[in-house]
Design a protein around this motif. Structure first.
Motif, short mmCIF file in Angstrom:
data_model
loop_
_atom_site.label_atom_id
_atom_site.label_comp_id
_atom_site.label_asym_id
_atom_site.label_seq_id
_atom_site.Cartn_x
_atom_site.Cartn_y
_atom_site.Cartn_z
N GLU A 59 1.02 -1.60 0.03
CA GLU A 59 0.00 0.07 0.10
C GLU A 59 0.71 1.16 0.09
N ARG A 63 0.69 5.66 0.58
CA ARG A 63 -0.06 6.85 1.05
C ARG A 63 1.04 7.68 1.39
N GLU A 79 1.94 10.50 3.80
CA GLU A 79 2.26 11.26 5.88
C GLU A 79 1.45 12.23 5.31
#
Length: 96
Positions: free
Chosen positions: A76, A78, A80
């Motif tokens: 995954e 993403r 931050e």
């Protein structure tokens, strides 16, 4: 600079001996009530430029090519969020 995080975990159908070892050790250490443990990896990438869709696509390509073994692992990607500024915390120890 922006930080992008890539979390890599074994696919659910893949046996996780390290996670199982941790799960078995927890009750011996006084930590009861944990039904399952899965072990994974976390990569934090500091990007020099903006985190746009092209940059995220490049990070996904890095993850699929190098950071994860996609035969047995899922990943995954993403962005931050910037951590809120916190007041400094001082921790002291030792004998008084």
């Amino acid at each position: 600079m922006a930080r992008v995080v890539v979390d890599v975990m074994l696919k659910p159908e893949i046996l996780d001996p390290q996670g199982q070892a941790v799960q078995r050790a927890l009750p011996r250490l006084g930590f009861d009530g944990v039904a399952d443990v899965r072990q994974g990896k976390r990569f934090e990438l500091e990007l020099a430029g903006p985190v746009d869709e092209a940059a995220l696509a490049r990070v996904r390509e890095m993850a699929a090519t190098f950071l994860a073994n996609t035969v047995i692992e899922d990943f995954e990607v993403r962005v931050e969020e910037a951590a809120a500024e916190a007041a400094p915390v001082t921790v002291s120890g030792g004998l008084s």
